[in-house]
Design a protein around this motif. Structure first.
Motif, PDB file in Angstrom:
ATOM      1  N   VAL A 110      -2.129 -14.531 -21.041  1.00 36.90           N
ATOM      2  CA  VAL A 110      -3.182 -16.381 -20.673  1.00 36.90           C
ATOM      3  C   VAL A 110      -4.368 -16.806 -21.409  1.00 36.90           C
ATOM      4  O   VAL A 110      -4.421 -18.151 -21.939  1.00 36.90           O
ATOM      5  CB  VAL A 110      -3.558 -16.058 -19.526  1.00 36.90           C
ATOM      6  CG1 VAL A 110      -4.153 -16.378 -18.555  1.00 36.90           C
ATOM      7  CG2 VAL A 110      -2.514 -15.720 -17.791  1.00 36.90           C
ATOM      8  N   TYR A 111      -4.700 -15.398 -22.044  1.00 36.43           N
ATOM      9  CA  TYR A 111      -6.093 -16.250 -23.319  1.00 36.43           C
ATOM     10  C   TYR A 111      -5.380 -17.135 -24.457  1.00 36.43           C
ATOM     11  O   TYR A 111      -5.960 -18.132 -25.122  1.00 36.43           O
ATOM     12  CB  TYR A 111      -6.809 -15.451 -22.901  1.00 36.43           C
ATOM     13  CG  TYR A 111      -8.108 -14.815 -21.821  1.00 36.43           C
ATOM     14  CD1 TYR A 111      -9.186 -15.600 -22.838  1.00 36.43           C
ATOM     15  CD2 TYR A 111      -7.774 -14.183 -21.034  1.00 36.43           C
ATOM     16  CE1 TYR A 111     -10.145 -15.673 -21.737  1.00 36.43           C
ATOM     17  CE2 TYR A 111      -8.990 -14.261 -20.049  1.00 36.43           C
ATOM     18  CZ  TYR A 111      -9.901 -14.842 -20.162  1.00 36.43           C
ATOM     19  OH  TYR A 111     -11.439 -14.969 -19.539  1.00 36.43           O
ATOM     20  N   GLY A 112      -4.351 -16.029 -24.507  1.00 39.52           N
ATOM     21  CA  GLY A 112      -3.670 -17.504 -25.987  1.00 39.52           C
ATOM     22  C   GLY A 112      -3.263 -19.286 -25.564  1.00 39.52           C
ATOM     23  O   GLY A 112      -3.479 -19.878 -26.755  1.00 39.52           O
ATOM     24  N   GLN A 153      -2.108 -27.341 -15.701  1.00 44.81           N
ATOM     25  CA  GLN A 153      -1.781 -26.046 -16.197  1.00 44.81           C
ATOM     26  C   GLN A 153      -2.508 -25.625 -16.589  1.00 44.81           C
ATOM     27  O   GLN A 153      -3.118 -24.009 -16.406  1.00 44.81           O
ATOM     28  CB  GLN A 153      -2.141 -26.873 -18.070  1.00 44.81           C
ATOM     29  CG  GLN A 153      -0.835 -27.992 -19.088  1.00 44.81           C
ATOM     30  CD  GLN A 153      -1.244 -28.257 -20.134  1.00 44.81           C
ATOM     31  OE1 GLN A 153      -1.882 -29.328 -20.660  1.00 44.81           O
ATOM     32  NE2 GLN A 153       0.224 -28.432 -21.100  1.00 44.81           N
ATOM     33  N   MET A 154      -3.997 -25.864 -16.109  1.00 43.52           N
ATOM     34  CA  MET A 154      -5.257 -24.524 -16.091  1.00 43.52           C
ATOM     35  C   MET A 154      -4.381 -24.270 -14.561  1.00 43.52           C
ATOM     36  O   MET A 154      -4.859 -23.214 -14.459  1.00 43.52           O
ATOM     37  CB  MET A 154      -6.589 -25.486 -15.895  1.00 43.52           C
ATOM     38  CG  MET A 154      -7.025 -25.803 -17.695  1.00 43.52           C
ATOM     39  SD  MET A 154      -7.315 -24.206 -18.541  1.00 43.52           S
ATOM     40  CE  MET A 154      -7.735 -25.067 -20.265  1.00 43.52           C
ATOM     41  N   ALA A 155      -4.096 -25.150 -13.394  1.00 45.36           N
ATOM     42  CA  ALA A 155      -3.812 -24.185 -12.660  1.00 45.36           C
ATOM     43  C   ALA A 155      -2.967 -23.632 -12.851  1.00 45.36           C
ATOM     44  O   ALA A 155      -2.721 -22.388 -12.519  1.00 45.36           O
ATOM     45  CB  ALA A 155      -3.430 -25.953 -11.933  1.00 45.36           C
ATOM     46  N   VAL A 158      -4.645 -20.031 -13.426  1.00 46.45           N
ATOM     47  CA  VAL A 158      -4.530 -19.507 -12.237  1.00 46.45           C
ATOM     48  C   VAL A 158      -3.842 -19.260 -11.027  1.00 46.45           C
ATOM     49  O   VAL A 158      -4.384 -17.780 -11.370  1.00 46.45           O
ATOM     50  CB  VAL A 158      -5.778 -20.649 -11.493  1.00 46.45           C
ATOM     51  CG1 VAL A 158      -5.829 -20.208  -9.807  1.00 46.45           C
ATOM     52  CG2 VAL A 158      -7.004 -21.304 -12.056  1.00 46.45           C
ATOM     53  N   SER A 159      -2.590 -19.800 -11.345  1.00 43.92           N
ATOM     54  CA  SER A 159      -1.762 -19.166 -10.506  1.00 43.92           C
ATOM     55  C   SER A 159      -1.162 -17.290 -11.168  1.00 43.92           C
ATOM     56  O   SER A 159      -1.347 -16.283 -10.444  1.00 43.92           O
ATOM     57  CB  SER A 159      -0.237 -19.828 -10.414  1.00 43.92           C
ATOM     58  OG  SER A 159       0.666 -19.244 -10.350  1.00 43.92           O
ATOM     59  N   LEU A 193     -10.713 -16.379 -13.870  1.00 44.31           N
ATOM     60  CA  LEU A 193     -10.792 -17.708 -12.295  1.00 44.31           C
ATOM     61  C   LEU A 193     -11.513 -18.628 -12.304  1.00 44.31           C
ATOM     62  O   LEU A 193     -11.582 -19.574 -12.360  1.00 44.31           O
ATOM     63  CB  LEU A 193     -10.254 -17.064 -11.452  1.00 44.31           C
ATOM     64  CG  LEU A 193      -9.057 -16.387 -10.899  1.00 44.31           C
ATOM     65  CD1 LEU A 193      -9.052 -15.390  -9.361  1.00 44.31           C
ATOM     66  CD2 LEU A 193      -7.966 -16.755 -10.626  1.00 44.31           C
ATOM     67  N   ALA A 194     -12.943 -18.197 -12.960  1.00 44.57           N
ATOM     68  CA  ALA A 194     -13.855 -18.930 -12.311  1.00 44.57           C
ATOM     69  C   ALA A 194     -13.977 -20.040 -13.821  1.00 44.57           C
ATOM     70  O   ALA A 194     -13.308 -21.502 -13.250  1.00 44.57           O
ATOM     71  CB  ALA A 194     -15.775 -18.369 -13.177  1.00 44.57           C
ATOM     72  N   LEU A 195     -13.580 -19.701 -15.002  1.00 42.97           N
ATOM     73  CA  LEU A 195     -13.218 -20.535 -15.764  1.00 42.97           C
ATOM     74  C   LEU A 195     -11.418 -21.445 -16.147  1.00 42.97           C
ATOM     75  O   LEU A 195     -12.089 -22.628 -15.721  1.00 42.97           O
ATOM     76  CB  LEU A 195     -12.487 -20.105 -18.020  1.00 42.97           C
ATOM     77  CG  LEU A 195     -12.312 -20.450 -18.554  1.00 42.97           C
ATOM     78  CD1 LEU A 195     -13.527 -21.127 -19.304  1.00 42.97           C
ATOM     79  CD2 LEU A 195     -11.946 -19.642 -19.767  1.00 42.97           C
TER      80      LEU A 195
END
Length: 300
Positions: A110-112, A153-155, A158-159, A193-195
């Motif tokens: 996810v962070y990648g 893409q951010m959503a 989050v999912s 999630l906040a990010l």
């Protein structure tokens, strides 16, 4: 009779049971006593939980602070994972280890992905500033579309993180070490999630508000609540600020340009802090893999 009395109450072996009992208690208590590093880790987790419960406005500085605290938490965890006694303990829990490795692999993935997305945003944001100076509305329109695409893409990120919640809650956590690792997974999800949700909410398309009659006040309150979901510096530059540049006055354009420059700095800071978290996640997963590889060697 006197001799019998002395044999019954002279306690010739009384001194011996005490050391034996004391030695037995020490042999049980030492392995179950948490390592001092675990206490330090719990303190950092508590600090991060207090951050997540903060009622202050969701700002870019707040996000960067959370990422920095998360990196510190994972650095402490990595120190613990590299302790010989931790490696030994983990080798005796192969199934739980497999779950942990899956958790950390998903975080790394996810962070990648986020690193790729934030780099793309930084480049597009920089190009948009050039377009604003030239009042190139066509390129600004492309930037607005790229922000909407980024929100989607951010959503998805989050999912992905929310799906991990159910997986993280499974398993029987019984030791201080396992409980601490479980808490690390929990706070990592909270910061993530906040990010991701903060950026998604800041850039997503909002439906226009139609206020009529008695429901005007309630809809105003609803709009305010929606606006508070994003990150302040990101949501301050909405699509309405970027469109029809040629119709905007000099002062209004100047204010928007300043906000764009400030946001560029914050995007760079978030990229830097998230990259540090990314590296700490990789390091923790490598430590877990080392413990697993040692277990496989011993089995051979």
């Amino acid at each position: 009779m006197v001799g019998v009395f002395r044999r019954s109450f002279s306690f010739p072996n009384k001194a011996h049971p005490k050391p034996a009992l004391s030695h037995h208690v020490r042999s049980i208590s030492l392995p179950s006593r948490p390592h001092p590093l675990i206490f330090h880790l719990k303190d950092e987790i508590a600090n991060l939980r207090s951050w997540s419960l903060s009622s202050e406005s969701r700002t870019a500085a707040w996000i960067c602070d959370g990422l920095n605290r998360l990196k510190t938490v994972h650095n402490h965890l990595d120190d613990i994972l590299n302790l010989p006694q931790t490696q030994e303990s983990l080798r005796h829990q192969p199934h739980w280890m497999d779950k942990l490795l899956e958790h950390f692999l998903r975080f790394v993935d996810v962070y990648g992905i986020f690193q790729t997305l934030i780099l793309s945003l930084k480049e597009e944001h920089s190009a948009a500033q050039v377009a604003m100076r030239r009042k190139d509305e066509e390129k600004i329109a492309l930037y607005v579309k790229s922000r909407k695409r980024l929100a989607r893409q951010m959503a998805k990120l989050v999912s992905t993180v929310q799906k991990k919640t159910k997986t993280a809650e499974q398993g029987n956590i019984t030791t201080d070490l396992a409980a601490a690792i479980g808490e690390v997974i929990g706070v990592t999800m909270a910061v993530s999630l906040a990010l991701f949700n903060g950026i998604a909410e800041s850039f997503r398309t909002r439906k226009p508000w139609a206020w009529t009659g008695f429901d005007q006040v309630s809809k105003k309150g609803k709009k305010s609540a929606e606006e508070e979901k994003g990150i302040r510096e990101f949501r301050e530059i909405g699509s309405e600020n970027l469109r029809e540049l040629k119709k905007k006055g000099k002062e209004e354009t100047k204010r928007t340009m300043k906000k764009m420059r400030d946001l560029e700095d914050w995007i760079g800071d978030i990229e830097t802090q998230s990259q540090k978290v990314f590296r700490s996640l990789i390091s923790a997963r490598v430590s877990l893999l080392n413990a697993l590889s040692q277990q496989q060697i011993l089995q051979k």
